[in-house]
Design a protein around this motif. Structure first.
Motif, PDB file in Angstrom:
ATOM      1  N   ARG A  68      39.456  49.477  45.401  1.00 17.94           N
ATOM      2  CA  ARG A  68      38.135  49.125  46.232  1.00 17.94           C
ATOM      3  C   ARG A  68      37.143  49.671  45.586  1.00 17.94           C
ATOM      4  O   ARG A  68      36.005  49.223  45.508  1.00 17.94           O
ATOM      5  CB  ARG A  68      38.571  49.514  47.665  1.00 17.94           C
ATOM      6  N   LEU A  69      37.142  50.985  45.338  1.00 23.41           N
ATOM      7  CA  LEU A  69      36.204  51.607  44.516  1.00 23.41           C
ATOM      8  C   LEU A  69      35.571  50.850  43.316  1.00 23.41           C
ATOM      9  O   LEU A  69      34.384  50.720  43.206  1.00 23.41           O
ATOM     10  CB  LEU A  69      36.165  53.171  44.264  1.00 23.41           C
ATOM     11  N   ALA A  70      36.443  50.609  42.418  1.00 21.77           N
ATOM     12  CA  ALA A  70      36.258  50.000  41.370  1.00 21.77           C
ATOM     13  C   ALA A  70      35.558  48.551  41.496  1.00 21.77           C
ATOM     14  O   ALA A  70      34.638  48.345  40.822  1.00 21.77           O
ATOM     15  CB  ALA A  70      37.675  49.714  40.288  1.00 21.77           C
ATOM     16  N   ALA A  71      36.233  48.073  42.478  1.00 21.16           N
ATOM     17  CA  ALA A  71      35.604  46.656  42.648  1.00 21.16           C
ATOM     18  C   ALA A  71      34.164  46.558  43.426  1.00 21.16           C
ATOM     19  O   ALA A  71      33.230  45.911  42.737  1.00 21.16           O
ATOM     20  CB  ALA A  71      36.405  45.861  43.989  1.00 21.16           C
ATOM     21  N   ARG A  72      33.810  47.643  44.216  1.00 21.34           N
ATOM     22  CA  ARG A  72      32.246  47.923  44.453  1.00 21.34           C
ATOM     23  C   ARG A  72      31.462  48.350  43.445  1.00 21.34           C
ATOM     24  O   ARG A  72      30.503  47.804  43.517  1.00 21.34           O
ATOM     25  CB  ARG A  72      32.420  49.066  45.664  1.00 21.34           C
ATOM     26  N   ALA A  73      31.939  49.284  42.719  1.00 17.79           N
ATOM     27  CA  ALA A  73      31.180  49.601  41.684  1.00 17.79           C
ATOM     28  C   ALA A  73      30.958  48.625  40.439  1.00 17.79           C
ATOM     29  O   ALA A  73      29.671  48.467  39.875  1.00 17.79           O
ATOM     30  CB  ALA A  73      31.728  51.003  40.748  1.00 17.79           C
ATOM     31  N   SER A  74      31.798  47.784  40.287  1.00 15.50           N
ATOM     32  CA  SER A  74      31.756  46.761  39.441  1.00 15.50           C
ATOM     33  C   SER A  74      30.541  45.553  39.623  1.00 15.50           C
ATOM     34  O   SER A  74      29.717  45.285  39.364  1.00 15.50           O
ATOM     35  CB  SER A  74      33.067  45.772  39.286  1.00 15.50           C
ATOM     36  N   ALA A  75      30.832  45.445  41.154  1.00 11.55           N
ATOM     37  CA  ALA A  75      29.769  44.344  42.011  1.00 11.55           C
ATOM     38  C   ALA A  75      28.425  45.019  41.709  1.00 11.55           C
ATOM     39  O   ALA A  75      27.378  44.559  41.307  1.00 11.55           O
ATOM     40  CB  ALA A  75      30.104  44.309  43.333  1.00 11.55           C
ATOM     41  N   ALA A  76      28.410  46.612  41.871  1.00 10.99           N
ATOM     42  CA  ALA A  76      27.049  47.139  41.840  1.00 10.99           C
ATOM     43  C   ALA A  76      26.395  46.970  40.352  1.00 10.99           C
ATOM     44  O   ALA A  76      25.313  46.866  40.219  1.00 10.99           O
ATOM     45  CB  ALA A  76      26.912  48.421  42.285  1.00 10.99           C
TER      46      ALA A  76
END
Length: 156
Positions: free
Chosen positions: A143-151
């Motif tokens: 989840r963190l990886a997805a959020r950081a990628s989106a950011a």
């Protein structure tokens, strides 16, 4: 104390309060825990990851392999070159598309898979992590990886 006084996590410049540093330290520690297990197999951690993808998916293109590992082509190519020199993988141009290079595990690479099967369980036993805890951590990290990628995508 409040965030304004420097002890809260929001906007803090204290090293131990940085999420990125906690992730960095955890990544280094986990990789170090893998090292003796992988040394017995003659692999580095990045080489092990390449083989995990190939063992799971079978023959794949370099492009697909790089995407699965979230690495660029320039990082994957030297890994493949070393694995090929060790006799563990084979690279060849695709007959359907000469621009594409296919990668597959050799017989020696498949035999190494049998020896590598104990690595995940051994690591979990040595760290004392249990199944539910591992699953929770993995889900949170993805989840963190997805959020950081989106950011990161938003800032480009």
């Amino acid at each position: 104390m409040t965030n304004d006084e420097g002890t809260g996590t929001e906007g803090s410049l204290l090293l131990d309060e940085q999420l990125c540093f906690a992730l960095y330290a955890a990544q280094r520690a986990v990789t170090a825990a893998y090292r003796p297990l992988l040394d017995e197999l003659g692999l580095t951690y990045p080489q092990y990851l390449v083989l995990l993808v190939l063992w799971e998916r079978g023959e794949t293109t370099v492009k697909e392999l790089a995407a699965a590992l979230r690495l660029d082509y320039g990082t994957v190519s030297p890994l493949l070159k070393r694995l090929e020199a060790a006799g563990l993988v084979r690279r060849e141009r695709s007959a359907r598309d000469e621009r594409s290079v296919l990668v597959s595990v050799t017989g020696q690479g498949e035999r190494l898979r049998e020896r590598a099967e104990c690595v995940p369980g051994t690591l979990l036993a040595e760290t004392g992590l249990g199944g539910p805890e591992v699953e929770r951590l993995r889900e949170e990290l993805w989840r963190l990886a997805a959020r950081a990628s989106a950011a990161a995508d938003r800032t480009r």
